[in-house]
Write a protein that holds these residues in place. Structure first.
Motif, PDB file in Angstrom:
ATOM      1  N   UNK A   1       0.833  -1.198   0.000  1.00 44.89           N
ATOM      2  CA  UNK A   1       0.000   0.000   0.000  1.00 44.89           C
ATOM      3  C   UNK A   1       0.870   1.251   0.000  1.00 44.89           C
ATOM      4  N   UNK A   2       1.916   1.232   0.816  1.00 44.97           N
ATOM      5  CA  UNK A   2       2.815   2.384   0.881  1.00 44.97           C
ATOM      6  C   UNK A   2       3.445   2.657  -0.480  1.00 44.97           C
ATOM      7  N   UNK A   3       3.985   1.635  -1.090  1.00 41.43           N
ATOM      8  CA  UNK A   3       4.635   1.834  -2.385  1.00 41.43           C
ATOM      9  C   UNK A   3       3.642   2.292  -3.449  1.00 41.43           C
ATOM     10  N   UNK A   4       2.385   1.857  -3.295  1.00 43.91           N
ATOM     11  CA  UNK A   4       1.374   2.205  -4.287  1.00 43.91           C
ATOM     12  C   UNK A   4       1.066   3.687  -4.346  1.00 43.91           C
ATOM     13  N   UNK A   5       1.240   4.407  -3.219  1.00 43.28           N
ATOM     14  CA  UNK A   5       0.934   5.839  -3.209  1.00 43.28           C
ATOM     15  C   UNK A   5       2.191   6.691  -3.000  1.00 43.28           C
ATOM     16  N   UNK A   6       3.366   6.082  -3.140  1.00 42.62           N
ATOM     17  CA  UNK A   6       4.617   6.794  -2.902  1.00 42.62           C
ATOM     18  C   UNK A   6       4.795   7.984  -3.845  1.00 42.62           C
ATOM     19  N   UNK A   7       4.206   7.896  -5.027  1.00 41.35           N
ATOM     20  CA  UNK A   7       4.332   8.986  -5.999  1.00 41.35           C
ATOM     21  C   UNK A   7       3.635  10.266  -5.546  1.00 41.35           C
ATOM     22  N   UNK A   8       2.873  10.196  -4.447  1.00 43.97           N
ATOM     23  CA  UNK A   8       2.191  11.392  -3.931  1.00 43.97           C
ATOM     24  C   UNK A   8       3.153  12.370  -3.272  1.00 43.97           C
ATOM     25  N   UNK A   9       4.372  11.921  -2.954  1.00 47.53           N
ATOM     26  CA  UNK A   9       5.352  12.801  -2.303  1.00 47.53           C
ATOM     27  C   UNK A   9       5.631  14.011  -3.207  1.00 47.53           C
ATOM     28  N   UNK A 200      12.128 -13.533   5.331  1.00 42.93           N
ATOM     29  CA  UNK A 200      11.921 -14.117   4.005  1.00 42.93           C
ATOM     30  C   UNK A 200      10.471 -13.983   3.557  1.00 42.93           C
ATOM     31  N   UNK A 201       9.546 -14.347   4.439  1.00 39.60           N
ATOM     32  CA  UNK A 201       8.127 -14.327   4.094  1.00 39.60           C
ATOM     33  C   UNK A 201       7.641 -12.903   3.837  1.00 39.60           C
ATOM     34  N   UNK A 202       7.965 -11.973   4.731  1.00 35.10           N
ATOM     35  CA  UNK A 202       7.468 -10.612   4.575  1.00 35.10           C
ATOM     36  C   UNK A 202       8.058  -9.914   3.355  1.00 35.10           C
ATOM     37  N   UNK A 203       9.338 -10.111   3.087  1.00 36.38           N
ATOM     38  CA  UNK A 203       9.951  -9.488   1.921  1.00 36.38           C
ATOM     39  C   UNK A 203       9.386 -10.062   0.623  1.00 36.38           C
ATOM     40  N   UNK A 204       9.122 -11.369   0.610  1.00 37.48           N
ATOM     41  CA  UNK A 204       8.529 -11.976  -0.580  1.00 37.48           C
ATOM     42  C   UNK A 204       7.087 -11.502  -0.759  1.00 37.48           C
ATOM     43  N   UNK A 205       6.355 -11.379   0.346  1.00 36.63           N
ATOM     44  CA  UNK A 205       4.976 -10.892   0.263  1.00 36.63           C
ATOM     45  C   UNK A 205       4.930  -9.452  -0.257  1.00 36.63           C
ATOM     46  N   UNK A 206       5.872  -8.624   0.179  1.00 33.27           N
ATOM     47  CA  UNK A 206       5.939  -7.254  -0.325  1.00 33.27           C
ATOM     48  C   UNK A 206       6.258  -7.255  -1.821  1.00 33.27           C
ATOM     49  N   UNK A 207       7.190  -8.114  -2.199  1.00 32.67           N
ATOM     50  CA  UNK A 207       7.555  -8.209  -3.624  1.00 32.67           C
ATOM     51  C   UNK A 207       6.348  -8.555  -4.484  1.00 32.67           C
ATOM     52  N   UNK A 231       2.004 -18.394  -3.430  1.00 38.97           N
ATOM     53  CA  UNK A 231       3.183 -18.937  -2.755  1.00 38.97           C
ATOM     54  C   UNK A 231       2.858 -19.451  -1.353  1.00 38.97           C
ATOM     55  N   UNK A 232       1.580 -19.408  -0.954  1.00 45.51           N
ATOM     56  CA  UNK A 232       1.203 -19.943   0.356  1.00 45.51           C
ATOM     57  C   UNK A 232       1.509 -21.439   0.415  1.00 45.51           C
ATOM     58  N   UNK A 233       2.072 -21.856   1.525  1.00 41.34           N
ATOM     59  CA  UNK A 233       2.351 -23.269   1.704  1.00 41.34           C
ATOM     60  C   UNK A 233       1.291 -23.947   2.582  1.00 41.34           C
ATOM     61  N   UNK A 234       0.766 -23.216   3.562  1.00 45.13           N
ATOM     62  CA  UNK A 234      -0.239 -23.818   4.442  1.00 45.13           C
ATOM     63  C   UNK A 234      -1.496 -22.965   4.595  1.00 45.13           C
ATOM     64  N   UNK A 235      -1.396 -21.661   4.509  1.00 44.14           N
ATOM     65  CA  UNK A 235      -2.558 -20.831   4.837  1.00 44.14           C
ATOM     66  C   UNK A 235      -3.724 -21.131   3.888  1.00 44.14           C
ATOM     67  N   UNK A 236      -4.897 -21.399   4.493  1.00 42.88           N
ATOM     68  CA  UNK A 236      -6.130 -21.687   3.758  1.00 42.88           C
ATOM     69  C   UNK A 236      -6.016 -22.945   2.893  1.00 42.88           C
TER      70      UNK A 236
END
Length: 281
Positions: A1-9, A200-207, A231-236
């Protein structure tokens, strides 16, 4: 979300509008008239993230906090539905015309805080260090004496900020730690692996711009689905064969009223050895 609106700066805030919505209203602070007075004419100087919140800072040292909770979105284009739009920030002087806040269930909130209010409400004594900023040793020191289950502890934003329910299940699975293991019983090497997989998980999720589940609620700033769900291995994935060991089956349990997914074969629960007192012959 942050990266999505970064151009507002660098953009100037022309107006802020609370949109008519027949659904449950979001929490808005202060009221829209005062919000407009404080924001109109200001320039956006930074877009940051604070835990699971987007922070838009301006040249008056105020911070507009978007806290989306379970169903909120920060957008720069057409929303998933018109009837769930809550707020619009009109901009000039940059590539973005508007920033929209959309919330299907009205669980999120938007707050404009002064520097003092921000420190009081979301400072280090109220919000833990960011999950991507603290070291393995800091993570262990903050949690090692807790008797809570590790999955529940990871969701405590005062302990560590930024880990959500979905990602906690994925982190613990990859770390091969049972979600019901008590923090105080975990070994140092397990804490090190939890920390490694958390990054690893959070950086991949952000990517991959987050996870869009079957309800389709989560979208990125351009109203596109995220890609981390692939890329979920177990969730849901309850009932599926575990993709890690190919022997166990993914199970679902409930912890602190939140769904947890894990593989009993991969994530063996640590059981304290019991000494049996032998009677004399």
């Amino acid at each position: 979300m942050r990266r999505g609106i970064l151009a507002a700066v660098g953009s100037r805030v022309e107006d802020i509008v609370r949109l008519k919505c027949a659904r449950k209203p979001i929490a808005l602070r202060p009221e829209i008239a005062q919000l407009r007075r404080r924001l109109k004419g200001t320039t956006i100087t930074a877009v940051e993230r604070l835990g699971k919140r987007v922070v838009v800072r301006n040249d008056r040292q105020d911070a507009l906090i978007f806290e989306p909770r379970m169903t909120g979105l920060v957008l720069v284009t057409d929303p998933p539905t018109k009837e769930h739009l809550r707020l619009r920030l009109d901009l000039t002087g940059g590539p973005l015309e508007s920033i929209w806040y959309w919330d299907r269930r009205g669980l999120g909130n938007v707050r404009l805080l002064s520097a003092e209010e921000l420190a009081e409400e979301l400072g280090s004594d109220r919000l833990g260090p960011d999950a991507l900023a603290l070291s393995a040793e800091e993570l262990r020191e903050r949690m090692k004496n807790s008797r809570r289950e590790i999955k529940v502890a990871l969701l405590d934003q005062r302990a560590v900020a930024g880990v959500g329910n979905l990602y906690a299940s994925e982190i613990l699975h990859l770390a091969k730690v049972h979600p019901q293991a008590r923090c105080h019983r975990l070994r140092p090497e397990q804490w090190a692996e939890i920390h490694r997989q958390m990054r690893n998980v959070l950086l991949l999720a952000i990517r991959y711009e987050g996870s869009t589940l079957s309800d389709g609620t989560y979208r990125n700033a351009l109203n596109k689905a995220g890609g981390y769900q692939n890329h979920h291995r177990v969730y849901d994935r309850a009932g599926d064969t575990c993709p890690s060991c190919l022997a166990g089956v993914v199970e679902r349990i409930v912890q602190a009223q939140r769904a947890t997914f894990f593989c009993r074969s991969c994530q063996m629960r640590v059981i304290k050895a019991i000494k049996v007192k032998r009677s004399k012959p």
